[in-house]
Design a protein around this motif. Structure first.
Motif, PDB file in Angstrom:
ATOM      1  N   ASN A 157       5.989   5.064  20.527  1.00 34.18           N
ATOM      2  CA  ASN A 157       7.083   3.980  20.569  1.00 34.18           C
ATOM      3  C   ASN A 157       8.377   4.720  20.314  1.00 34.18           C
ATOM      4  O   ASN A 157       8.784   5.157  19.261  1.00 34.18           O
ATOM      5  N   PRO A 158       9.215   4.699  21.459  1.00 31.08           N
ATOM      6  CA  PRO A 158       8.935   4.322  22.882  1.00 31.08           C
ATOM      7  C   PRO A 158       7.945   5.145  23.547  1.00 31.08           C
ATOM      8  O   PRO A 158       7.542   6.288  23.004  1.00 31.08           O
ATOM      9  N   GLU A 159       7.719   4.767  24.701  1.00 31.29           N
ATOM     10  CA  GLU A 159       6.710   5.917  25.766  1.00 31.29           C
ATOM     11  C   GLU A 159       7.685   6.082  26.861  1.00 31.29           C
ATOM     12  O   GLU A 159       8.052   5.073  27.654  1.00 31.29           O
ATOM     13  N   PRO A 160       7.899   7.244  27.464  1.00 31.68           N
ATOM     14  CA  PRO A 160       7.438   8.336  26.382  1.00 31.68           C
ATOM     15  C   PRO A 160       8.477   8.470  25.190  1.00 31.68           C
ATOM     16  O   PRO A 160       9.411   7.962  25.208  1.00 31.68           O
ATOM     17  N   PRO A 161       7.993   9.420  24.244  1.00 28.57           N
ATOM     18  CA  PRO A 161       9.097   9.489  23.129  1.00 28.57           C
ATOM     19  C   PRO A 161      10.166  10.115  23.666  1.00 28.57           C
ATOM     20  O   PRO A 161      10.494  10.688  24.633  1.00 28.57           O
ATOM     21  N   VAL A 162      11.353   9.824  22.921  1.00 24.94           N
ATOM     22  CA  VAL A 162      12.745  10.286  23.192  1.00 24.94           C
ATOM     23  C   VAL A 162      12.829  11.834  23.294  1.00 24.94           C
ATOM     24  O   VAL A 162      11.793  12.433  22.599  1.00 24.94           O
ATOM     25  N   THR A 163      13.550  12.616  23.983  1.00 24.12           N
ATOM     26  CA  THR A 163      13.499  13.862  24.183  1.00 24.12           C
ATOM     27  C   THR A 163      13.596  14.762  22.721  1.00 24.12           C
ATOM     28  O   THR A 163      12.913  15.731  22.827  1.00 24.12           O
ATOM     29  N   SER A 164      14.340  14.132  21.938  1.00 26.95           N
ATOM     30  CA  SER A 164      14.407  15.167  20.613  1.00 26.95           C
ATOM     31  C   SER A 164      13.313  14.893  19.698  1.00 26.95           C
ATOM     32  O   SER A 164      13.309  15.264  18.672  1.00 26.95           O
ATOM     33  N   SER A 165      12.309  13.870  20.218  1.00 29.19           N
ATOM     34  CA  SER A 165      11.146  13.532  19.217  1.00 29.19           C
ATOM     35  C   SER A 165      10.311  14.872  18.554  1.00 29.19           C
ATOM     36  O   SER A 165       9.934  15.719  19.474  1.00 29.19           O
ATOM     37  N   PRO A 166      10.140  14.971  17.266  1.00 31.19           N
ATOM     38  CA  PRO A 166       9.335  16.101  16.632  1.00 31.19           C
ATOM     39  C   PRO A 166       7.859  16.013  17.380  1.00 31.19           C
ATOM     40  O   PRO A 166       6.968  16.811  17.150  1.00 31.19           O
ATOM     41  N   LEU A 167       7.445  15.028  18.009  1.00 30.96           N
ATOM     42  CA  LEU A 167       6.030  14.623  18.253  1.00 30.96           C
ATOM     43  C   LEU A 167       5.883  15.847  19.271  1.00 30.96           C
ATOM     44  O   LEU A 167       4.492  16.156  19.602  1.00 30.96           O
ATOM     45  N   TYR A 168       6.883  16.251  20.330  1.00 31.62           N
ATOM     46  CA  TYR A 168       6.550  17.085  21.344  1.00 31.62           C
ATOM     47  C   TYR A 168       6.572  18.477  20.638  1.00 31.62           C
ATOM     48  O   TYR A 168       5.840  19.356  21.339  1.00 31.62           O
ATOM     49  N   THR A 169       6.887  18.816  19.407  1.00 31.90           N
ATOM     50  CA  THR A 169       6.847  20.023  19.131  1.00 31.90           C
ATOM     51  C   THR A 169       6.108  20.477  17.768  1.00 31.90           C
ATOM     52  O   THR A 169       5.693  21.590  17.411  1.00 31.90           O
ATOM     53  N   LEU A 170       5.792  19.331  17.035  1.00 28.31           N
ATOM     54  CA  LEU A 170       4.877  19.482  15.729  1.00 28.31           C
ATOM     55  C   LEU A 170       3.483  20.029  16.016  1.00 28.31           C
ATOM     56  O   LEU A 170       2.773  19.857  16.901  1.00 28.31           O
ATOM     57  N   PRO A 171       3.185  21.292  15.323  1.00 25.82           N
ATOM     58  CA  PRO A 171       1.742  21.741  15.710  1.00 25.82           C
ATOM     59  C   PRO A 171       0.737  21.166  15.488  1.00 25.82           C
ATOM     60  O   PRO A 171      -0.424  21.403  16.009  1.00 25.82           O
ATOM     61  N   ASN A 172       0.627  20.176  14.692  1.00 25.56           N
ATOM     62  CA  ASN A 172      -0.363  19.100  14.414  1.00 25.56           C
ATOM     63  C   ASN A 172      -0.474  17.860  14.985  1.00 25.56           C
ATOM     64  O   ASN A 172      -1.056  16.843  14.456  1.00 25.56           O
ATOM     65  N   VAL A 173       0.232  17.990  16.185  1.00 22.43           N
ATOM     66  CA  VAL A 173       0.238  16.582  17.027  1.00 22.43           C
ATOM     67  C   VAL A 173      -0.290  16.964  18.190  1.00 22.43           C
ATOM     68  O   VAL A 173       0.161  17.792  19.064  1.00 22.43           O
ATOM     69  N   ILE A 174      -1.449  16.181  18.881  1.00 18.91           N
ATOM     70  CA  ILE A 174      -1.692  16.484  20.130  1.00 18.91           C
ATOM     71  C   ILE A 174      -1.214  15.019  20.828  1.00 18.91           C
ATOM     72  O   ILE A 174      -1.645  13.981  20.646  1.00 18.91           O
ATOM     73  N   LEU A 175      -0.441  15.135  21.729  1.00 16.96           N
ATOM     74  CA  LEU A 175       0.219  13.990  22.586  1.00 16.96           C
ATOM     75  C   LEU A 175      -0.325  13.879  23.896  1.00 16.96           C
ATOM     76  O   LEU A 175      -0.262  14.765  24.706  1.00 16.96           O
ATOM     77  N   THR A 176      -0.803  12.622  24.383  1.00 18.57           N
ATOM     78  CA  THR A 176      -1.124  12.392  25.821  1.00 18.57           C
ATOM     79  C   THR A 176      -0.506  11.099  26.134  1.00 18.57           C
ATOM     80  O   THR A 176      -0.122  10.446  25.772  1.00 18.57           O
ATOM     81  N   PRO A 177      -0.153  11.285  27.651  1.00 17.23           N
ATOM     82  CA  PRO A 177       0.623  10.179  28.111  1.00 17.23           C
ATOM     83  C   PRO A 177      -0.291   8.766  28.541  1.00 17.23           C
ATOM     84  O   PRO A 177      -0.252   8.484  29.533  1.00 17.23           O
ATOM     85  N   HIS A 178      -0.675   8.262  27.443  1.00 13.79           N
ATOM     86  CA  HIS A 178      -1.482   6.866  27.561  1.00 13.79           C
ATOM     87  C   HIS A 178      -2.411   6.913  28.602  1.00 13.79           C
ATOM     88  O   HIS A 178      -2.393   6.194  29.666  1.00 13.79           O
ATOM     89  N   ILE A 179      -3.324   7.795  28.556  1.00 15.09           N
ATOM     90  CA  ILE A 179      -4.292   8.066  29.554  1.00 15.09           C
ATOM     91  C   ILE A 179      -5.545   7.466  29.022  1.00 15.09           C
ATOM     92  O   ILE A 179      -6.811   7.412  29.889  1.00 15.09           O
ATOM     93  N   ALA A 180      -5.773   6.981  27.647  1.00 16.54           N
ATOM     94  CA  ALA A 180      -7.245   6.625  27.499  1.00 16.54           C
ATOM     95  C   ALA A 180      -7.680   5.385  28.411  1.00 16.54           C
ATOM     96  O   ALA A 180      -8.881   5.231  28.286  1.00 16.54           O
ATOM     97  N   GLY A 181      -6.917   4.420  28.619  1.00 17.68           N
ATOM     98  CA  GLY A 181      -7.302   3.277  29.438  1.00 17.68           C
ATOM     99  C   GLY A 181      -7.941   3.688  30.740  1.00 17.68           C
ATOM    100  O   GLY A 181      -7.818   4.872  31.188  1.00 17.68           O
ATOM    101  N   SER A 182      -8.349   2.559  31.542  1.00 16.12           N
ATOM    102  CA  SER A 182      -8.730   2.704  32.628  1.00 16.12           C
ATOM    103  C   SER A 182      -7.987   3.529  33.745  1.00 16.12           C
ATOM    104  O   SER A 182      -6.751   3.059  33.952  1.00 16.12           O
ATOM    105  N   MET A 183      -8.174   4.549  34.209  1.00 17.81           N
ATOM    106  CA  MET A 183      -7.724   5.455  35.500  1.00 17.81           C
ATOM    107  C   MET A 183      -8.492   5.824  36.426  1.00 17.81           C
ATOM    108  O   MET A 183      -9.807   5.851  36.252  1.00 17.81           O
ATOM    109  N   GLY A 184      -8.069   6.259  37.637  1.00 22.95           N
ATOM    110  CA  GLY A 184      -8.871   6.772  38.425  1.00 22.95           C
ATOM    111  C   GLY A 184      -9.951   5.768  39.073  1.00 22.95           C
ATOM    112  O   GLY A 184      -9.619   4.277  39.140  1.00 22.95           O
TER     113      GLY A 184
END
Length: 330
Positions: free
Chosen positions: A267-294
């Motif tokens: 929140n928001p999606e994607p996270p803002v450019t400065s968000s630590p979610l991109y760089t924290l080593p204990n975070v795995i971040l995926t671009p909302h792929i769990a739902g129906s795709m393909g």
């Protein structure tokens, strides 16, 4: 019986309603392959007066009262996607049936969650990243909880939460769940023990979030809850980022590098450019792929065709949207 496709955006339409699904639908109802947009309704009023059914997917328009008047004989809408909050109310007020495919969309989310639960119990992400960053010196297996006889915490027993419980049945695991709206019979049928949020976070090796994003669930998952997790525990979120107090979670993850967060949403999606979610080593971040795709999205249109056929035979659908479910669903 005459039907149309009603959708304002073509981005996903041909993927959800692929040629095979369109052909199958043509075999059971009078429908062309054309996709009608809401702004085309006035010009097509003569051709639409006999339409009784509309099929749609992501991009379904929220029709105004005036636009609905161009579909005077509409009886049902079959929506090949999940949430209907942005469009369903005007239809329900006119006693037009609305059926959605949230149950079909729940399947890939639950499958994704299962994969992450099993991987987390093997410390998969931690060990993979240790090797990637440390090379051969980190070629060692860390002691891990494993799948056998450990505890999974499931937040909300809606469509996805229940499906996760079902997928976990073959594994020897203890399952805790938090859902103040679920009945005792639901917990029993899923072989799940009811727990408070506090005890669920404190006792589980993996916590997975499946609550809907509603005013009352916004910020439900606090930093205090995440900080109470066991050493080396994993938090999974495939629901919505706003349900988590994200700044508090980030601070806890900074202070607790042993914890792992697998976040398919933010929140928001994607996270803002400065968000630590991109760089924290204990975070795995995926671009909302769990739902129906393909090809998974076709499960939703196939489900709506099945629901339509059942409806024509007089069968009530368990996937009907009502005023009550509209208030409680994401």
């Amino acid at each position: 019986m005459k039907a149309i496709y009603l959708c304002d955006h073509s981005e996903h339409f041909d993927q959800v309603w692929a040629s095979e699904q369109k052909s199958r639908l043509r075999s059971v109802v009078d429908i062309s392959d054309r996709m009608f947009k809401s702004d085309e309704l006035p010009a097509e009023a003569t051709n639409l007066k006999d339409v009784e059914v509309a099929f749609s997917t992501w991009g379904m328009p929220a029709l105004t009262e005036e636009q609905l008047d161009y579909l005077p004989n509409l009886r049902a809408v079959f929506y090949a996607a999940g949430t209907t909050r942005n469009f369903a109310l005007p239809f329900l007020k006119r006693n037009i049936l609305v059926v959605n495919a949230a149950a079909a969309n729940a399947v890939p989310v639950a499958e994704f969650t299962l994969s992450q639960i099993l991987f987390a119990l093997k410390f998969g992400w931690q060990q993979a990243m240790a090797l990637k960053n440390g090379g051969p010196e980190n070629w060692k297996r860390r002691d891990m909880p494993g799948v056998y006889e450990n505890t999974i915490g499931i937040i909300s027993l809606g469509l996805i939460g229940r499906k996760v419980c079902e997928l976990l049945r073959p594994f020897v695991l203890k399952k805790l769940a938090f859902d103040p709206h679920a009945s005792a019979e639901t917990f029993q049928s899923l072989d799940v023990k009811s727990a408070s949020l506090e005890s669920l976070f404190a006792e589980s090796e993996v916590v997975t979030l499946h609550a809907p994003w509603l005013p009352q669930t916004e910020g439900l998952i606090t930093g205090k809850l995440i900080a109470s997790m066991k050493p080396n525990a994993t938090f999974i979120n495939t629901s919505r980022g706003a349900i988590v107090n994200e700044p508090e979670m980030i601070e806890v993850l900074k202070q607790r590098p042993d914890l792992m967060a697998v976040l398919d949403v933010s929140n928001p999606e994607p996270p803002v450019t400065s968000s630590p979610l991109y760089t924290l080593p204990n975070v795995i971040l995926t671009p909302h792929i769990a739902g129906s795709m393909g090809k998974e999205v076709r499960r939703m249109s196939d489900m709506m065709i099945d629901e339509f056929i059942a409806w024509t035979k007089g069968h009530a659908s368990p996937h009907t949207v009502t005023f009550e479910t509209l208030e409680k669903s994401a």
